[in-house]
Design a protein around this motif. Sequence first.
Motif, PDB file in Angstrom:
ATOM      1  N   LEU A   1       0.847  -1.188   0.000  1.00 18.89           N
ATOM      2  CA  LEU A   1       0.000   0.000   0.000  1.00 18.89           C
ATOM      3  C   LEU A   1       0.886   1.241   0.000  1.00 18.89           C
ATOM      4  O   LEU A   1       1.568   1.512   0.992  1.00 18.89           O
ATOM      5  N   ASN A   2       0.879   1.970  -1.100  1.00 17.17           N
ATOM      6  CA  ASN A   2       1.684   3.189  -1.214  1.00 17.17           C
ATOM      7  C   ASN A   2       3.124   2.969  -0.751  1.00 17.17           C
ATOM      8  O   ASN A   2       3.715   3.782  -0.042  1.00 17.17           O
ATOM      9  N   GLY A   3       3.680   1.809  -1.154  1.00 16.77           N
ATOM     10  CA  GLY A   3       5.069   1.499  -0.826  1.00 16.77           C
ATOM     11  C   GLY A   3       5.262   0.788   0.491  1.00 16.77           C
ATOM     12  O   GLY A   3       6.400   0.448   0.856  1.00 16.77           O
ATOM     13  N   HIS A   4       4.180   0.525   1.244  1.00 13.43           N
ATOM     14  CA  HIS A   4       4.284  -0.125   2.544  1.00 13.43           C
ATOM     15  C   HIS A   4       3.787  -1.564   2.431  1.00 13.43           C
ATOM     16  O   HIS A   4       2.613  -1.786   2.101  1.00 13.43           O
ATOM     17  N   PRO A   5       4.618  -2.584   2.691  1.00 12.01           N
ATOM     18  CA  PRO A   5       4.184  -3.981   2.566  1.00 12.01           C
ATOM     19  C   PRO A   5       3.376  -4.445   3.771  1.00 12.01           C
ATOM     20  O   PRO A   5       3.690  -4.116   4.921  1.00 12.01           O
ATOM     21  N   PHE A   6       2.331  -5.208   3.494  1.00 11.90           N
ATOM     22  CA  PHE A   6       1.534  -5.832   4.540  1.00 11.90           C
ATOM     23  C   PHE A   6       1.359  -7.305   4.197  1.00 11.90           C
ATOM     24  O   PHE A   6       1.458  -7.702   3.031  1.00 11.90           O
ATOM     25  N   ARG A   7       1.048  -8.108   5.238  1.00 13.35           N
ATOM     26  CA  ARG A   7       0.894  -9.548   5.081  1.00 13.35           C
ATOM     27  C   ARG A   7      -0.568  -9.960   5.240  1.00 13.35           C
ATOM     28  O   ARG A   7      -1.363  -9.267   5.875  1.00 13.35           O
ATOM     29  N   THR A   8      -0.880 -11.108   4.668  1.00 14.19           N
ATOM     30  CA  THR A   8      -2.215 -11.681   4.830  1.00 14.19           C
ATOM     31  C   THR A   8      -2.559 -11.780   6.322  1.00 14.19           C
ATOM     32  O   THR A   8      -1.752 -12.260   7.118  1.00 14.19           O
ATOM     33  N   GLY A   9      -3.740 -11.307   6.679  1.00  8.77           N
ATOM     34  CA  GLY A   9      -4.186 -11.373   8.068  1.00  8.77           C
ATOM     35  C   GLY A   9      -3.829 -10.169   8.901  1.00  8.77           C
ATOM     36  O   GLY A   9      -4.329 -10.030  10.030  1.00  8.77           O
ATOM     37  N   ASP A  10      -2.960  -9.290   8.382  1.00  5.72           N
ATOM     38  CA  ASP A  10      -2.661  -8.064   9.125  1.00  5.72           C
ATOM     39  C   ASP A  10      -3.930  -7.240   9.310  1.00  5.72           C
ATOM     40  O   ASP A  10      -4.787  -7.172   8.420  1.00  5.72           O
ATOM     41  N   LYS A  11      -4.035  -6.600  10.470  1.00  5.90           N
ATOM     42  CA  LYS A  11      -5.147  -5.687  10.731  1.00  5.90           C
ATOM     43  C   LYS A  11      -4.656  -4.252  10.605  1.00  5.90           C
ATOM     44  O   LYS A  11      -3.556  -3.928  11.054  1.00  5.90           O
ATOM     45  N   VAL A  12      -5.489  -3.409   9.987  1.00  5.50           N
ATOM     46  CA  VAL A  12      -5.176  -1.986   9.897  1.00  5.50           C
ATOM     47  C   VAL A  12      -6.383  -1.196  10.385  1.00  5.50           C
ATOM     48  O   VAL A  12      -7.532  -1.602  10.181  1.00  5.50           O
ATOM     49  N   LEU A  13      -6.123  -0.091  11.057  1.00  6.57           N
ATOM     50  CA  LEU A  13      -7.178   0.839  11.455  1.00  6.57           C
ATOM     51  C   LEU A  13      -7.068   2.089  10.603  1.00  6.57           C
ATOM     52  O   LEU A  13      -5.999   2.702  10.517  1.00  6.57           O
ATOM     53  N   LEU A  14      -8.168   2.435   9.924  1.00  6.36           N
ATOM     54  CA  LEU A  14      -8.217   3.612   9.064  1.00  6.36           C
ATOM     55  C   LEU A  14      -8.648   4.804   9.926  1.00  6.36           C
ATOM     56  O   LEU A  14      -9.828   4.956  10.227  1.00  6.36           O
ATOM     57  N   PHE A  15      -7.693   5.622  10.337  1.00  7.37           N
ATOM     58  CA  PHE A  15      -7.997   6.733  11.234  1.00  7.37           C
ATOM     59  C   PHE A  15      -8.462   7.950  10.427  1.00  7.37           C
ATOM     60  O   PHE A  15      -7.664   8.781   9.996  1.00  7.37           O
ATOM     61  N   TYR A  16      -9.779   8.068  10.262  1.00  3.68           N
ATOM     62  CA  TYR A  16     -10.364   9.183   9.522  1.00  3.68           C
ATOM     63  C   TYR A  16     -10.040  10.512  10.200  1.00  3.68           C
ATOM     64  O   TYR A  16      -9.790  11.519   9.535  1.00  3.68           O
ATOM     65  N   TRP A  17     -10.064  10.517  11.532  1.00  4.45           N
ATOM     66  CA  TRP A  17      -9.813  11.742  12.294  1.00  4.45           C
ATOM     67  C   TRP A  17      -8.438  12.305  11.950  1.00  4.45           C
ATOM     68  O   TRP A  17      -8.271  13.516  11.821  1.00  4.45           O
TER      69      TRP A  17
END
Length: 415
Positions: free
Chosen positions: A316-332
Amino acid sequence: MPERGTIDFSLSEMEFWKRPLPERAAAFARLREQARPLFFEEVDYGTIPPGPGYYALVRHADVVEASRDAKVFASTPSAISKQDLPTEYNEYFGSMINMDDPKHATIRRIVSRAFAPRMLQRFQDQIRETSTRIVDDLLDTGPGDFVTQVAARLPLKFICDMMGIPERDHPMVLELTNTIVGGFDPELLSENAAERVGRVLGAGQAMHDLARELAEFRRKTPADDLTSALVNANVDGEALTDQELGAFFTLLAVAGNETTRNAISYALILLTDNPAQRALLTGDLGKHLPGATEEIVRLSSPVMWMRRTLTCDHELNGHPFRTGDKVLLFYWSANRDAEVFDRPEEFDITRRPNPHVGYGGAGVHFCLGAQLARTEITVLLRELLGRLPDIRADGEPDLLRSSFINGVKHLPCKF
């Protein structure tokens, strides 16, 4: 071990969310300056067992990109909890917000009819009449708590009227939604973990019971309300089950009531703290109210984050993540990103463009009720400021102790 960087605070600790809003803003600014999204461990509060942790997406570009790609960034198993919700929670709160396509698309098609432009146009007069009555009552009773006297009343009445809930049950719905989003606030929920879980689950069951009773009644006696439309709807051969109807009703009551109410509360705070912007707005309500509404939602961001879970390895935009990783989308945080918003901490009702993510990012989970919320905020502010242009906050807001809802419990006002 995932990277934590040099940050000396944790977004998982409730102590962080007790901080004043300016301190939180400064902390998120530090997070946006990091080279990549940072990882935070989850905390055991004695309710739902903690998981392995999550990455905090705090930049506007990351939040928007993740929102657009629902196949990779899934809402299943939960969008509203850092932890995976146990079965008993999903029974009451397993709404379409926690689903992915194709099930999400099916349910959204069924319920979206209530939010079509033609339907919203029908509600305009009702929103205006309710707003007029609210301001009439405020003038009769005099200054007091802006949240209970003004901000909470319009969305509560409108959502209940949409569903066909009798007026005698409106206070109960307000109490139940307050309990569901109570977070760790001792005014709303016990600090004892077992009691807190029991009250939240009890509120969820009570909402489902109310929805089921309404559904049974409207199947036999349909009327011109949303419940009648939903119980008799059929899309591609599918209709809502009682569990799905109850979960959607809970989602609608919470999202449509709590979030709009908090945006309206923050409107008074922002207009009080920014007298030049207030003068500009009241000088020409017709011209500036739409822009003011968007700016209020940007800076208040009533829902502060949603969770997504990676379905595959992904960059994501140059940042690697793995299957099953959780991310929080901080709208604030995304709504304060200086890469997107000039002078992001300033309240500017003339801000153009204003690509905030206060209703969620782009994609299939963009808030279904966004236009309804805009209409409610705009109509109520027009009535309020047109008749009480000098109304102001009269003291500090009493904020909800929650990491999820940017809530205002009480706000003294004067005029």
